[in-house]
Design a protein around this motif. Structure first.
Motif, PDB file in Angstrom:
ATOM      1  N   GLU A  50       0.863  -1.189   0.000  1.00 13.75           N
ATOM      2  CA  GLU A  50       0.000   0.000   0.000  1.00 13.75           C
ATOM      3  C   GLU A  50       0.897   1.236   0.000  1.00 13.75           C
ATOM      4  OE1 GLU A  50      -1.888   3.082   0.189  1.00 13.75           O
ATOM      5  OE2 GLU A  50      -1.133   2.856   2.244  1.00 13.75           O
ATOM      6  N   LYS A  51       0.837   2.043  -1.055  1.00 13.05           N
ATOM      7  CA  LYS A  51       1.789   3.145  -1.211  1.00 13.05           C
ATOM      8  C   LYS A  51       1.211   4.536  -0.992  1.00 13.05           C
ATOM      9  CE  LYS A  51       5.031   0.760  -4.275  1.00 13.05           C
ATOM     10  NZ  LYS A  51       5.828   0.845  -5.518  1.00 13.05           N
ATOM     11  N   THR A  52      -0.098   4.661  -0.823  1.00 10.94           N
ATOM     12  CA  THR A  52      -0.674   6.007  -0.760  1.00 10.94           C
ATOM     13  C   THR A  52      -0.344   6.739   0.537  1.00 10.94           C
ATOM     14  OG1 THR A  52      -2.785   5.226   0.170  1.00 10.94           O
ATOM     15  CG2 THR A  52      -2.590   5.300  -2.237  1.00 10.94           C
ATOM     16  N   ALA A  53      -0.167   6.008   1.631  1.00 15.98           N
ATOM     17  CA  ALA A  53       0.065   6.653   2.932  1.00 15.98           C
ATOM     18  C   ALA A  53       1.376   7.427   2.966  1.00 15.98           C
ATOM     19  CB  ALA A  53       0.047   5.609   4.045  1.00 15.98           C
ATOM     20  N   PHE A  54       2.339   6.997   2.157  1.00 11.13           N
ATOM     21  CA  PHE A  54       3.650   7.655   2.133  1.00 11.13           C
ATOM     22  C   PHE A  54       3.936   8.246   0.752  1.00 11.13           C
ATOM     23  CE2 PHE A  54       4.011   5.101   5.901  1.00 11.13           C
ATOM     24  CZ  PHE A  54       4.875   5.804   6.731  1.00 11.13           C
ATOM     25  N   ASN A  55       2.908   8.816   0.153  1.00  8.21           N
ATOM     26  CA  ASN A  55       3.063   9.350  -1.200  1.00  8.21           C
ATOM     27  C   ASN A  55       2.739  10.837  -1.280  1.00  8.21           C
ATOM     28  OD1 ASN A  55       3.734   8.914  -3.926  1.00  8.21           O
ATOM     29  ND2 ASN A  55       1.564   8.810  -4.502  1.00  8.21           N
ATOM     30  N   GLY A  56       2.708  11.506  -0.134  1.00  5.50           N
ATOM     31  CA  GLY A  56       2.341  12.912  -0.128  1.00  5.50           C
ATOM     32  C   GLY A  56       3.504  13.834   0.192  1.00  5.50           C
ATOM     33  N   ILE A  57       3.175  15.094   0.396  1.00  2.00           N
ATOM     34  CA  ILE A  57       4.187  16.115   0.659  1.00  2.00           C
ATOM     35  C   ILE A  57       4.942  15.826   1.954  1.00  2.00           C
ATOM     36  CG2 ILE A  57       4.539  18.558   1.188  1.00  2.00           C
ATOM     37  CD1 ILE A  57       2.176  19.184  -0.644  1.00  2.00           C
ATOM     38  N   LEU A  58       4.218  15.408   2.996  1.00  3.91           N
ATOM     39  CA  LEU A  58       4.864  15.142   4.277  1.00  3.91           C
ATOM     40  C   LEU A  58       5.903  14.029   4.155  1.00  3.91           C
ATOM     41  CD1 LEU A  58       1.882  15.340   6.804  1.00  3.91           C
ATOM     42  CD2 LEU A  58       3.789  16.943   6.579  1.00  3.91           C
TER      43      LEU A  58
END
Length: 225
Positions: A50-58
């Motif tokens: 699952e990659k969405t949790a670590f795919n943002g600006i933060l």
């Protein structure tokens, strides 16, 4: 079995290879998570591929890349919950290390909105931290640590078991590497306290696990007052 070498070799890793976890590894992690949950009435949950949790600006600001597996450290809001999160979360981090995986404690560099899509959050429960894991692009690097003298107060000469335990405390990860903990020795009694800060209670739980696993509980008793 977790040894001092396991602790010594475990470093925070933020960049991972595009390599999935085997079914055998997932099963081992799930069994360990279940044992931790049962021991302290926690609700830790493993999320894989699952990659969405670590795919943002933060995540990018925190220099995380290719994180697709993580353990969500969930528990009910209660007294000493943060210490339990740290203690059992670090038990999982070192267990993962023994399986050949790398990990990183994550306080803010993930999307809680995305994480909540993949876990069950019961009434009165909260996410206290996330443990990123996988096969690191590197094995991480050693960071500067406080001295044993800075981390402890003793009323006599330090016995060998206390020194070895404190060596493990020196290697305990903490928020911003501040190591906001102190251990007090009086006879066979050991008291550990947090010195303040938003994540210091979690840091204390991590440090207590390191101390306990190396100093060995047969040598001392915790003073929880």
């Amino acid at each position: 079995m977790i040894t001092f070498e396991t602790i010594l070799n475990r470093h925070s890793v933020r960049a991972y290879l595009d390599k999935g976890l085997s079914l055998e590894t997932i099963q081992a992690l799930e069994e360990k998570i279940e044992a931790c949950n049962k021991a302290a009435k926690l609700h830790f949950q493993l999320v894989t591929n699952e990659k969405t949790a670590f795919n943002g600006i933060l995540a990018r600001y925190g220099k995380f890349s290719n994180v697709s597996n993580y353990i969500v450290l969930v528990g009910k809001k209660r007294n000493l919950i943060k210490q339990d999160i740290g203690y059992y979360g670090e038990e999982l981090a070192l267990f993962a290390q023994s399986l050949g995986l790398n990990t990183c404690w994550v306080a803010m560099s993930y999307s809680s909105h995305c994480v909540k899509k993949y876990i069950t959050l019961e009434e009165d429960e909260a996410i206290y931290s996330v443990l990123a894991l996988g096969y690191g692009k590197t094995q991480g690097s050693t960071r500067k640590s406080k001295t044993i003298e800075d981390l402890s107060v003793v009323d006599s000469e330090m016995p060998s078991w206390f020194i070895e335990g404190m060596k493990a405390v020196q290697l305990a990860p903490s928020a911003l590497n501040k190591q906001p903990v102190r251990f007090y020795l009086k006879g066979r009694e050991v008291k550990a306290e947090a010195l303040g800060g938003g994540y210091s209670q979690i840091d204390l739980g991590i440090a207590k696990y390191h101390f306990e696993i190396i100093a060995s509980k047969e040598n001392f008793v915790w003073n929880e007052e």
